[in-house]
Scaffold this motif. Structure first.
Motif, PDB file in Angstrom:
ATOM      1  N   VAL A  29       0.848  -1.194   0.000  1.00  0.00           N
ATOM      2  CA  VAL A  29       0.000   0.000   0.000  1.00  0.00           C
ATOM      3  C   VAL A  29       0.882   1.241   0.000  1.00  0.00           C
ATOM      4  O   VAL A  29       1.865   1.324   0.749  1.00  0.00           O
ATOM      5  CB  VAL A  29      -0.940   0.006   1.220  1.00  0.00           C
ATOM      6  CG1 VAL A  29      -1.713   1.327   1.312  1.00  0.00           C
ATOM      7  CG2 VAL A  29      -1.901  -1.172   1.150  1.00  0.00           C
ATOM      8  N   VAL A  30       0.534   2.209  -0.821  1.00  0.00           N
ATOM      9  CA  VAL A  30       1.319   3.437  -0.936  1.00  0.00           C
ATOM     10  C   VAL A  30       0.383   4.643  -0.863  1.00  0.00           C
ATOM     11  O   VAL A  30      -0.808   4.556  -1.157  1.00  0.00           O
ATOM     12  CB  VAL A  30       2.117   3.482  -2.255  1.00  0.00           C
ATOM     13  CG1 VAL A  30       3.179   2.393  -2.286  1.00  0.00           C
ATOM     14  CG2 VAL A  30       1.190   3.368  -3.459  1.00  0.00           C
ATOM     15  N   VAL A  31       0.969   5.796  -0.455  1.00  0.00           N
ATOM     16  CA  VAL A  31       0.254   7.066  -0.469  1.00  0.00           C
ATOM     17  C   VAL A  31       1.016   8.014  -1.386  1.00  0.00           C
ATOM     18  O   VAL A  31       2.223   8.218  -1.212  1.00  0.00           O
ATOM     19  CB  VAL A  31       0.130   7.673   0.941  1.00  0.00           C
ATOM     20  CG1 VAL A  31      -0.580   9.024   0.875  1.00  0.00           C
ATOM     21  CG2 VAL A  31      -0.621   6.732   1.863  1.00  0.00           C
ATOM     22  N   PHE A  36      -3.482  10.371  -2.663  1.00  0.00           N
ATOM     23  CA  PHE A  36      -4.227   9.180  -3.049  1.00  0.00           C
ATOM     24  C   PHE A  36      -3.587   7.957  -2.421  1.00  0.00           C
ATOM     25  O   PHE A  36      -2.367   7.848  -2.354  1.00  0.00           O
ATOM     26  CB  PHE A  36      -4.240   9.004  -4.572  1.00  0.00           C
ATOM     27  CG  PHE A  36      -5.101   9.995  -5.293  1.00  0.00           C
ATOM     28  CD1 PHE A  36      -6.454   9.755  -5.491  1.00  0.00           C
ATOM     29  CD2 PHE A  36      -4.561  11.180  -5.770  1.00  0.00           C
ATOM     30  CE1 PHE A  36      -7.247  10.662  -6.155  1.00  0.00           C
ATOM     31  CE2 PHE A  36      -5.344  12.106  -6.433  1.00  0.00           C
ATOM     32  CZ  PHE A  36      -6.695  11.851  -6.627  1.00  0.00           C
ATOM     33  N   ILE A  37      -4.452   7.050  -1.970  1.00  0.00           N
ATOM     34  CA  ILE A  37      -3.983   5.757  -1.482  1.00  0.00           C
ATOM     35  C   ILE A  37      -4.103   4.763  -2.632  1.00  0.00           C
ATOM     36  O   ILE A  37      -5.127   4.717  -3.329  1.00  0.00           O
ATOM     37  CB  ILE A  37      -4.823   5.268  -0.296  1.00  0.00           C
ATOM     38  CG1 ILE A  37      -4.835   6.306   0.830  1.00  0.00           C
ATOM     39  CG2 ILE A  37      -4.291   3.939   0.229  1.00  0.00           C
ATOM     40  CD1 ILE A  37      -5.785   5.956   1.964  1.00  0.00           C
ATOM     41  N   PHE A 152      -2.705   3.346  -8.289  1.00  0.00           N
ATOM     42  CA  PHE A 152      -2.007   4.333  -7.475  1.00  0.00           C
ATOM     43  C   PHE A 152      -2.873   5.533  -7.084  1.00  0.00           C
ATOM     44  O   PHE A 152      -2.525   6.278  -6.176  1.00  0.00           O
ATOM     45  CB  PHE A 152      -0.753   4.825  -8.204  1.00  0.00           C
ATOM     46  CG  PHE A 152       0.304   3.771  -8.333  1.00  0.00           C
ATOM     47  CD1 PHE A 152       0.814   3.126  -7.210  1.00  0.00           C
ATOM     48  CD2 PHE A 152       0.789   3.399  -9.581  1.00  0.00           C
ATOM     49  CE1 PHE A 152       1.788   2.148  -7.320  1.00  0.00           C
ATOM     50  CE2 PHE A 152       1.764   2.425  -9.706  1.00  0.00           C
ATOM     51  CZ  PHE A 152       2.268   1.788  -8.575  1.00  0.00           C
ATOM     52  N   GLU A 153      -3.985   5.739  -7.766  1.00  0.00           N
ATOM     53  CA  GLU A 153      -4.862   6.866  -7.442  1.00  0.00           C
ATOM     54  C   GLU A 153      -6.293   6.385  -7.278  1.00  0.00           C
ATOM     55  O   GLU A 153      -7.233   6.931  -7.849  1.00  0.00           O
ATOM     56  CB  GLU A 153      -4.773   7.958  -8.512  1.00  0.00           C
ATOM     57  CG  GLU A 153      -3.433   8.666  -8.540  1.00  0.00           C
ATOM     58  CD  GLU A 153      -3.480   9.955  -9.344  1.00  0.00           C
ATOM     59  OE1 GLU A 153      -4.500  10.207 -10.031  1.00  0.00           O
ATOM     60  OE2 GLU A 153      -2.507  10.720  -9.285  1.00  0.00           O
ATOM     61  N   ALA A 154      -6.460   5.377  -6.464  1.00  0.00           N
ATOM     62  CA  ALA A 154      -7.773   4.744  -6.310  1.00  0.00           C
ATOM     63  C   ALA A 154      -8.628   5.401  -5.240  1.00  0.00           C
ATOM     64  O   ALA A 154      -9.843   5.530  -5.403  1.00  0.00           O
ATOM     65  CB  ALA A 154      -7.601   3.262  -5.997  1.00  0.00           C
ATOM     66  N   VAL A 155      -8.011   5.799  -4.112  1.00  0.00           N
ATOM     67  CA  VAL A 155      -8.763   6.334  -2.971  1.00  0.00           C
ATOM     68  C   VAL A 155      -8.146   7.665  -2.557  1.00  0.00           C
ATOM     69  O   VAL A 155      -6.978   7.720  -2.165  1.00  0.00           O
ATOM     70  CB  VAL A 155      -8.758   5.355  -1.779  1.00  0.00           C
ATOM     71  CG1 VAL A 155      -9.561   5.930  -0.619  1.00  0.00           C
ATOM     72  CG2 VAL A 155      -9.304   3.995  -2.186  1.00  0.00           C
TER      73      VAL A 155
END
Length: 742
Positions: A29-31, A36-37, A152-155
Motif C-alpha cells: 500500500v502506498v500514499v 491518493f492511497i 495508485f490513485e484509487a482512494v
C-alpha cells in the motif's frame, strides 16, 4: 485548493495529523504526494483486484454512503470496518481527540477524515470492510480485456475540522486533478428548479395519456396552484415486449426487457390513438402550455433508450448499429441486494447502441422532442451502463461515452441545461458528470410502501453530502394528499431542490401545496443541498430509537432547519434482521440550536450580535435565542417541525431586528432577498426586498411607527412579548419593497 495535512505511512500505520487511521498497513500500500492511497499486486494482471488497506482501530465513528442496490446509495453509520458494506463510495471518519470537558472546546478537537474511492483511468474503486475489521478497496474495469496489477490513485484521502467544507474542498480538488467531472458551482443550473412541478408517474404509471394529463392540470388550476413544469414520465414511447404475445399473460421480469422501436411518441399521443385527444405530441404540448401556463415540459427516457435498450431489428434503430448484449453485474452489486430489473436484463439482454453512434441517437431523439415543444429530458436507468462494458473498454469508458453524448445532445437541443439524471448513483456516472446539474438523490417515493417514507427522507439528506457537491439533489416527487405528505413537503421546502408532486387528478391537498408554492407557481428554494446537521452525521435517525434527523440549509439572510422523527416506521435495507421485533412508533426529543446552521455568519451581516430569532412554523412560536442556546423539540414518528433561524442585527442604539419572511410558507426565510438600513436625525428606516404575498413577519425589539409596502402605508400588528412584527403583503406575487419606519 490543496490538501493541507497529507496522509503518510509510518511504522505500518496510516497517519493523518498525528492520528492513526489504519494499523497493520500492508507493504504493497502506498500514499501518493497528491493524497491518493493505492496499492500494487504480486498476482497476475486482472480486471478486478481487492487490496487490503489495514485495520481501523477503536475510537472512530464512521458514516459511509454505499450502493445497497445497483441504482441507489443509502447511508450507514458504525464504529468498525467490519460494518462498512461493499460498494461504499464515501467514508467519513470522526476522530475525537482528548479535550477539556467544555463542550465548545470538545467540538474544536474533532478531526474528520474523508476517504473517497474514485476513478483511475479505466478502473473504478470502492471501499469495503471484512469481518476481521480490515478496510479494503476494490478496483474493477468491468471488461476482462482491461487488466492491471496496480492502482495508485484509487482512494483520495483528506482531513479537516469542518465535515461540510472537507467534502466540498475534496470534490473541488478531485475536479481539478481528474478533469473528468465538474463541481456543482461550475455547472449551469436548470431554471425548472425554481418552479412548482407535476410528474405523471405515480398519477398514471405507464397508462399516462393526453386526456389524463389535461385532467390533472385542470384540477391543479381549479385549486389555484398550477404547476409550471411537467415531467411526462414512462409510458409515452413506442416500445415492444418481444417475450409477451398478444392475449397472453405477462411473463414476470419481461417488463424490464421491453425495448424501444421508434424515437417518436406512441399512438396514445397521436391521431391514431383510441381517444383522438391530440394529433401529435407537438400539438398536445402547445395546447397544455398555452392553456395551463406551463413553462417547461420534460419527457422521460432511459439512458439506453428504454429499460431493455432498443430493438435491434427495428428499421428506425438500425442506423445506430444496436446489438443484443447481456449485462454482467459486479460482485459488489450482487453482494448487497440483487435487483429484479437487473436480474431480468441478465436473462433477456439489452439492445445496446454502438457507443460511436450514441450521440446520433440522442441528437435525433432530442431534436425531435425539441421540435415538438419539449424543453428537457429526465434520463433514467443510468447505472445500467456499468454492466455492459465488456468488449467496450470497460464500465468507466462506456459510461463516460454515453454521459458525454447525452450532455452534448442536451446542450445542443435544449436551453438551460434541462436534464434530470436518475438511477445514476454509481461513481462511474458521478465522476463523469461534466455538465449534468440535477440528479435524483434516492430511491423513488413509493406511495404504497408505508415503511419506505422515513428511509426516503433520511437517504436523500445523507446522500446529499456527496451528491450535493456534484449535482443539485432531486428529492423526487411526492403526493400532496398522502398520509405522509407534510413530512415530505417540509423536507422539499428546505432541500434546495425542485418541488414537484405526482398527484392523481383531483386528489390534492392545496393547504400543503400553498405552503410550498407561491401564487405565480414559483417556490422559495433554499440556497444549497439540504444535509444533516453536524451532530446527526454519525447517528442512525431511522433505527437507533433515540435520534431525530435534523436537516439544515441557508437562505439569503437566514438559516432553516427541519427536524424529523424517522424512528419506528421502517428499517434500512440489509439491516432488517437487526430488529428482533417490528419497528413501532416512538416519541423522540432533541434540541435545535443556531449552532446547527453551518456558515450562518456568512448571511448574518456585519451588525449581528450573535442572537437569533427562531420561528417555529407549525407552532407559530417566535423565540429569541443566543447563538449557543437551544430549544427542546419532541416529535412523534413521522412528525416534523421546521425552524427559520434569523440572525438579529443591531441597527440602532435600541433597535434589534431580524426579517423572518412569509410566515405561512414552510421556508419562510426564502422570501427575503435583501435588507438595507437607513438612519437620519429623525428616524430609522429598514428597507427589505421581499418576494410573494401573505403574512410577512420579522422580529423587532420595538414597535415601528409605520410600515410601507411598495410606498403605500399598510396596517401591521406587533406583539411586544415576543417581538413578532407582522404585515400583510397584498396583491400580486411579485418582488415587494417593504419599509419599517422607527
Amino acid at each position: 485548493m490543496t490538501v493541507t495535512a497529507k496522509a503518510t505511512i509510518k511504522d505500518g500505520c496510516l497517519m493523518v495529523r498525528g492520528n492513526v487511521v489504519l494499523t497493520r498497513v500492508p507493504q504493497n500500500v502506498v500514499v501518493s504526494p497528491s493524497s491518493f492511497i493505492g496499492a500494487t499486486s504480486a498476482a497476475p494482471p486482472s480486471s478486478r483486484h481487492v487490496f487490503t488497506l489495514g485495520v481501523l482501530p477503536d475510537g472512530y465513528r464512521f458514516l459511509c454512503l454505499f450502493r445497497f442496490k445497483i441504482w441507489w446509495m443509502i447511508p450507514r453509520v458504525g464504529k468498525s470496518a467490519s460494518e462498512v458494506p461493499m460498494e461504499t463510495q464515501m467514508l467519513l471518519l470522526e476522530a475525537r481527540e482528548d479535550s477539556p470537558l467544555d463542550s465548545d472546546a470538545a467540538s474544536d478537537n474533532i478531526l474528520y477524515i474523508l476517504l473517497l474511492p474514485v476513478l483511475e483511468g479505466q478502473f473504478r474503486a470502492t471501499l469495503q470492510g471484512t469481518p476481521t475489521n480490515d478496510l479494503q478497496f476494490c478496483v474493477e474495469s468491468g471488461d476482462g480485456g482491461v487488466q492491471t496489477s496496480e492502482a495508485f490513485e484509487a482512494v483520495f484521502i483528506n482531513s479537516g475540522d469542518n465535515p461540510f467544507e472537507l467534502i466540498k474542498d475534496s470534490i473541488k480538488i478531485l475536479e481539478k486533478h481528474k478533469g473528468t467531472f465538474s463541481h456543482i458551482e461550475n455547472k449551469k443550473i436548470p431554471r425548472h428548479l425554481d418552479w412548482f412541478g407535476w410528474c405523471t408517474w405515480d398519477a398514471f404509471y405507464k397508462q399516462v395519456n393526453p386526456q389524463g394529463i389535461k385532467e390533472g392540470l385542470h384540477s391543479f388550476l381549479e385549486g389555484g396552484c398550477s404547476p409550471r413544469f411537467l415531467v411526462i414520465d414512462d409510458g409515452w414511447q413506442e416500445t415492444i415486449n418481444e417475450f409477451c404475445k398478444d392475449g397472453e399473460p405477462l411473463i414476470e421480469g419481461t417488463q424490464f426487457a421491453i425495448r424501444l422501436v421508434d424515437i417518436k411518441e406512441n399512438c396514445k399521443f397521436n391521431s391514431s390513438g383510441s381517444d383522438n385527444s391530440c394529433n401529435d405530441l407537438h400539438e398536445f404540448i402547445d395546447e397544455i402550455k398555452e392553456k395551463y401556463g406551463l413553462k417547461y415540459v420534460y419527457m422521460w427516457h432511459a439512458l439506453a433508450g428504454y429499460w431493455g435498450g432498443v430493438l435491434p431489428s427495428s428499421d428506425i434503430m438500425k442506423k445506430y448499429n444496436p446489438k443484443l448484449a447481456y449485462p454482467i453485474q459486479s460482485p459488489g452489486n450482487i453482494g448487497n441486494l440483487r435487483d429484479i430489473a437487473m436480474d431480468s436484463l441478465e436473462k433477456y439482454g439489452v439492445g445496446i447502441i454502438d457507443p460511436q453512434k450514441i450521440f446520433d441517437f440522442y441528437n435525433d431523439l432530442h431534436s425531435y422532442l425539441a421540435s415538438s415543444g419539449v424543453d428537457g429530458v429526465k434520463v433514467d436507468v443510468q447505472s445500467l451502463m456499468e454492466t455492459l462494458g465488456s468488449g467496450y473498454g470497460g464500465r468507466v469508458l462506456l459510461t463516460r461515452q454515453y454521459q458525454q453524448a447525452l450532455e452534448q445532445s442536451v446542450a445542443w437541443n435544449f436551453k438551460d441545461n434541462n436534464l434530470i439524471c436518475c438511477m445514476s448513483h454509481n461513481s462511474d456516472s458521478l465522476y463523469s458528470s461534466m455538465k449534468s446539474a440535477v440528479a435524483r438523490a434516492s430511491e423513488d417515493f413509493m406511495p404504497g410502501e408505508p415503511t419506505f417514507q422515513t428511509l426516503h427522507i433520511a437517504s436523500v439528506a445523507f446522500n446529499s453530502l456527496l451528491l450535493g457537491e456534484i449535482v443539485v439533489p432531486d428529492w423526487d416527487m411526492f403526493q400532496s394528499k398522502h398520509e405522509t405528505a407534510e413530512f415530505h413537503a417540509t423536507a422539499r421546502a428546505l432541500g434546495g431542490c425542485a418541488v414537484y408532486v405526482s398527484d392523481k387528478p383531483g386528489v390534492h391537498d392545496f393547504k400543503i401545496l400553498k405552503r410550498l408554492v407561491l401564487p405565480d407557481g414559483s417556490v422559495l428554494r433554499a440556497r444549497h443541498a439540504g444535509r444533516p446537521t453536524r451532530d446527526c452525521l454519525f447517528e442512525d435517525p431511522v433505527m437507533d430509537g433515540k435520534s431525530l434527523l435534523k436537516i439544515w440549509n441557508l437562505n439569503k439572510l437566514s438559516g432553516v432547519i427541519g427536524v424529523f422523527n424517522c424512528q419506528g416506521a421502517g428499517s434500512w435495507p440489509m439491516k432488517e434482521d437487526m430488529h428482533s421485533k417490528p419497528a413501532s412508533p416512538l416519541s423522540i426529543s432533541g434540541h435545535v440550536s443556531p449552532l446547527d446552521i453551518e456558515f450562518l455568519e456568512r448571511v448574518a451581516g456585519e451588525n449581528w450580535n450573535g442572537d437569533c430569532a427562531v420561528y417555529a412554523f407549525n407552532s407559530g412560536v417566535l423565540t429569541k435565542l443566543p447563538k449557543k442556546g437551544n430549544l427542546e423539540v419532541s416529535l412523534a414518528t413521522l412528525k416534523c417541525e421546521i425552524y427559520t433561524i434569523c440572525p438579529i442585527r443591531v441597527l440602532g442604539q435600541d433597535l434589534l431586528f431580524a426579517p423572518i419572511g412569509l410566515l405561512d410558507m414552510y421556508n419562510s426565510g426564502g422570501a427575503v432577498e435583501s435588507l438595507e438600513y437607513i438612519m437620519d436625525l429623525s428616524k430609522y428606516v429598514i428597507k427589505i426586498k421581499g418576494k410573494g404575498c401573505g403574512r410577512f413577519g420579522a422580529y423587532s425589539s420595538t414597535k415601528p411607527k409605520c410600515c410601507m409596502v411598495d410606498t403605500k402605508e399598510e396596517e401591521f400588528t406587533y406583539n411586544s412579548e415576543d417581538g413578532l412584527l407582522t404585515i400583510k403583503l397584498p396583491g400580486e406575487c411579485t418582488f415587494r419593497d417593504i419599509e419599517f419606519v422607527y
